[in-house]
Design a protein around this motif. Structure first.
Motif, PDB file in Angstrom:
ATOM      1  N   GLY A 108       0.700  -1.183   0.000  1.00 14.06           N
ATOM      2  CA  GLY A 108       0.000   0.000   0.000  1.00 14.06           C
ATOM      3  C   GLY A 108       0.750   1.266   0.000  1.00 14.06           C
ATOM      4  N   THR A 109       0.150   2.147  -0.448  1.00  9.77           N
ATOM      5  CA  THR A 109       0.579   3.496  -0.150  1.00  9.77           C
ATOM      6  C   THR A 109      -0.557   4.149   0.608  1.00  9.77           C
ATOM      7  N   VAL A 110      -0.884   3.531   1.694  1.00 15.34           N
ATOM      8  CA  VAL A 110      -1.899   4.061   2.596  1.00 15.34           C
ATOM      9  C   VAL A 110      -1.299   4.106   3.993  1.00 15.34           C
ATOM     10  N   LEU A 111      -1.890   4.932   4.809  1.00 12.16           N
ATOM     11  CA  LEU A 111      -1.587   4.925   6.225  1.00 12.16           C
ATOM     12  C   LEU A 111      -2.700   4.092   6.858  1.00 12.16           C
ATOM     13  N   LYS A 112      -2.380   2.879   7.245  1.00 12.13           N
ATOM     14  CA  LYS A 112      -3.405   1.923   7.656  1.00 12.13           C
ATOM     15  C   LYS A 112      -4.295   2.451   8.777  1.00 12.13           C
ATOM     16  N   ALA A 113      -3.716   3.146   9.731  1.00  9.54           N
ATOM     17  CA  ALA A 113      -4.501   3.661  10.853  1.00  9.54           C
ATOM     18  C   ALA A 113      -5.530   4.702  10.424  1.00  9.54           C
ATOM     19  N   SER A 114      -5.397   5.219   9.200  1.00 12.00           N
ATOM     20  CA  SER A 114      -6.315   6.264   8.736  1.00 12.00           C
ATOM     21  C   SER A 114      -7.579   5.711   8.086  1.00 12.00           C
ATOM     22  N   LYS A 115      -7.690   4.414   7.981  1.00 12.11           N
ATOM     23  CA  LYS A 115      -8.856   3.798   7.336  1.00 12.11           C
ATOM     24  C   LYS A 115     -10.132   4.166   8.093  1.00 12.11           C
ATOM     25  N   TRP A 116     -11.131   4.628   7.344  1.00 14.07           N
ATOM     26  CA  TRP A 116     -12.421   4.952   7.939  1.00 14.07           C
ATOM     27  C   TRP A 116     -13.079   3.664   8.427  1.00 14.07           C
ATOM     28  N   GLU A 117     -13.653   3.696   9.614  1.00 15.91           N
ATOM     29  CA  GLU A 117     -14.378   2.547  10.160  1.00 15.91           C
ATOM     30  C   GLU A 117     -15.725   2.406   9.457  1.00 15.91           C
ATOM     31  N   ARG A 118     -16.335   3.531   9.146  1.00 16.97           N
ATOM     32  CA  ARG A 118     -17.639   3.508   8.485  1.00 16.97           C
ATOM     33  C   ARG A 118     -17.437   3.733   6.981  1.00 16.97           C
ATOM     34  N   LEU A 119     -18.347   3.195   6.193  1.00 14.00           N
ATOM     35  CA  LEU A 119     -18.241   3.330   4.738  1.00 14.00           C
ATOM     36  C   LEU A 119     -19.069   4.495   4.207  1.00 14.00           C
ATOM     37  N   ASN A 120     -20.008   5.003   5.012  1.00 13.72           N
ATOM     38  CA  ASN A 120     -20.779   6.191   4.644  1.00 13.72           C
ATOM     39  C   ASN A 120     -20.095   7.381   5.297  1.00 13.72           C
ATOM     40  N   ILE A 121     -19.480   8.217   4.468  1.00 13.99           N
ATOM     41  CA  ILE A 121     -18.682   9.333   4.966  1.00 13.99           C
ATOM     42  C   ILE A 121     -19.363  10.646   4.608  1.00 13.99           C
ATOM     43  N   GLN A 122     -19.654  11.444   5.634  1.00 10.37           N
ATOM     44  CA  GLN A 122     -20.261  12.750   5.421  1.00 10.37           C
ATOM     45  C   GLN A 122     -19.236  13.718   4.829  1.00 10.37           C
ATOM     46  N   VAL A 123     -19.706  14.592   3.959  1.00 10.38           N
ATOM     47  CA  VAL A 123     -18.881  15.657   3.385  1.00 10.38           C
ATOM     48  C   VAL A 123     -19.671  16.950   3.551  1.00 10.38           C
ATOM     49  N   CYS A 124     -18.982  18.015   3.980  1.00 14.39           N
ATOM     50  CA  CYS A 124     -19.668  19.297   4.105  1.00 14.39           C
ATOM     51  C   CYS A 124     -18.743  20.438   3.692  1.00 14.39           C
ATOM     52  N   TRP A 125     -19.357  21.578   3.399  1.00 20.84           N
ATOM     53  CA  TRP A 125     -18.651  22.784   2.952  1.00 20.84           C
ATOM     54  C   TRP A 125     -18.649  23.807   4.078  1.00 20.84           C
ATOM     55  N   GLU A 126     -17.490  24.334   4.389  1.00 22.70           N
ATOM     56  CA  GLU A 126     -17.398  25.314   5.464  1.00 22.70           C
ATOM     57  C   GLU A 126     -17.818  26.709   5.026  1.00 22.70           C
ATOM     58  N   ASN A 127     -17.536  27.079   3.798  1.00 17.92           N
ATOM     59  CA  ASN A 127     -17.805  28.452   3.351  1.00 17.92           C
ATOM     60  C   ASN A 127     -18.424  28.499   1.955  1.00 17.92           C
ATOM     61  N   PRO A 128     -19.509  27.757   1.723  1.00 18.52           N
ATOM     62  CA  PRO A 128     -20.107  27.783   0.390  1.00 18.52           C
ATOM     63  C   PRO A 128     -20.801  29.116   0.110  1.00 18.52           C
ATOM     64  N   VAL A 129     -20.710  29.552  -1.126  1.00 17.91           N
ATOM     65  CA  VAL A 129     -21.473  30.713  -1.580  1.00 17.91           C
ATOM     66  C   VAL A 129     -22.180  30.320  -2.873  1.00 17.91           C
ATOM     67  N   LYS A 130     -23.237  31.025  -3.176  1.00 13.98           N
ATOM     68  CA  LYS A 130     -24.073  30.703  -4.340  1.00 13.98           C
ATOM     69  C   LYS A 130     -23.244  30.605  -5.621  1.00 13.98           C
ATOM     70  N   GLU A 131     -22.269  31.513  -5.785  1.00 14.23           N
ATOM     71  CA  GLU A 131     -21.490  31.587  -7.028  1.00 14.23           C
ATOM     72  C   GLU A 131     -20.610  30.359  -7.263  1.00 14.23           C
ATOM     73  N   ASP A 132     -20.246  29.650  -6.208  1.00 14.35           N
ATOM     74  CA  ASP A 132     -19.368  28.492  -6.418  1.00 14.35           C
ATOM     75  C   ASP A 132     -20.145  27.175  -6.505  1.00 14.35           C
ATOM     76  N   ALA A 133     -21.469  27.232  -6.554  1.00 14.09           N
ATOM     77  CA  ALA A 133     -22.285  26.010  -6.617  1.00 14.09           C
ATOM     78  C   ALA A 133     -21.884  25.089  -7.781  1.00 14.09           C
ATOM     79  N   PRO A 134     -21.616  25.619  -8.990  1.00 13.51           N
ATOM     80  CA  PRO A 134     -21.222  24.701 -10.074  1.00 13.51           C
ATOM     81  C   PRO A 134     -19.918  23.959  -9.777  1.00 13.51           C
ATOM     82  N   TYR A 135     -18.989  24.607  -9.096  1.00 11.98           N
ATOM     83  CA  TYR A 135     -17.710  23.969  -8.779  1.00 11.98           C
ATOM     84  C   TYR A 135     -17.863  22.955  -7.651  1.00 11.98           C
TER      85      TYR A 135
END
Length: 192
Positions: free
Chosen positions: A8-35
């Motif tokens: 591997g080229t992984v850090l084994k201890a960094s493996k997520w325990e859960r397979l459903n991973i939440q993703v969120c945006w800290e500073n979204p603005v309307k203009e960057d919605a397409p990106y």
């Protein structure tokens, strides 16, 4: 020793325990919605498509929102940790949508760059390290070594990896190589 531990080229201890991973945006603005949609597509069409991982949420971060917190800024894209060590970390991943100060050549191909960079950074978000850091990488690639070294070799050295700065195709053209997919599936399972 499992297959996972022998390669591997992984850090084994960094493996997520859960397979459903939440993703969120800290500073979204309307203009960057397409990106933001391009980033979501990059994560889903690469790492999610070829594994059991499911990226979910994609809304605005709250203080207690679990998962990967993304800040948008005109600076070098990066993650501040690997894999599960990003869980709820403020500014855990930083992505660039304008390229005015960093990687100015991307201004002419913004959509492509946003996609390819996001695909690479989501590899880090799953615990994958830079391929050029490996001890079995060609000596000329070691000059590009950067970030944390992995502690397991999931596959043989991959010159075509999306995680390899020494890849002749920048960021793997935003696509996972065959060995990227093999490593991903060894670590997180096959889809389905």
């Amino acid at each position: 020793m499992s297959k996972e531990e022998s390669f591997g080229t992984v850090l084994k201890a960094s493996k997520w325990e859960r397979l459903n991973i939440q993703v969120c945006w800290e500073n979204p603005v309307k203009e960057d919605a397409p990106y933001r949609l391009i980033v979501r597509s990059a994560a889903e069409e690469t790492w999610q498509r070829y594994s059991k991982i499911m990226f979910e949420g994609w809304g605005k971060c709250e203080k207690d929102t679990p998962g990967i917190h993304i800040r948008i800024a005109d600076e070098g894209a990066h993650t501040k940790a690997l894999g599960r060590f990003l869980d709820q970390r403020p500014d855990g991943m930083v992505l660039n949508f304008t390229f005015k100060k960093w990687s100015k050549s991307c201004q002419a191909t913004r959509e492509f760059c946003v996609y390819a960079v996001a695909a690479h950074e989501f590899g880090h978000a799953l615990g994958f390290t830079h391929e050029q850091n490996r001890d079995d990488a060609p000596p000329e690639c070691h000059k590009d070594a950067q970030g944390t070294d992995g502690d397991y070799k999931v596959t043989k050295y991959d010159p075509q990896s999306i995680m390899n700065y020494c890849n002749p195709i920048w960021n793997g053209d935003g696509k996972l190589s065959d060995l990227d997919r093999d490593a991903l599936q060894t670590f997180y399972g096959k889809p389905g």
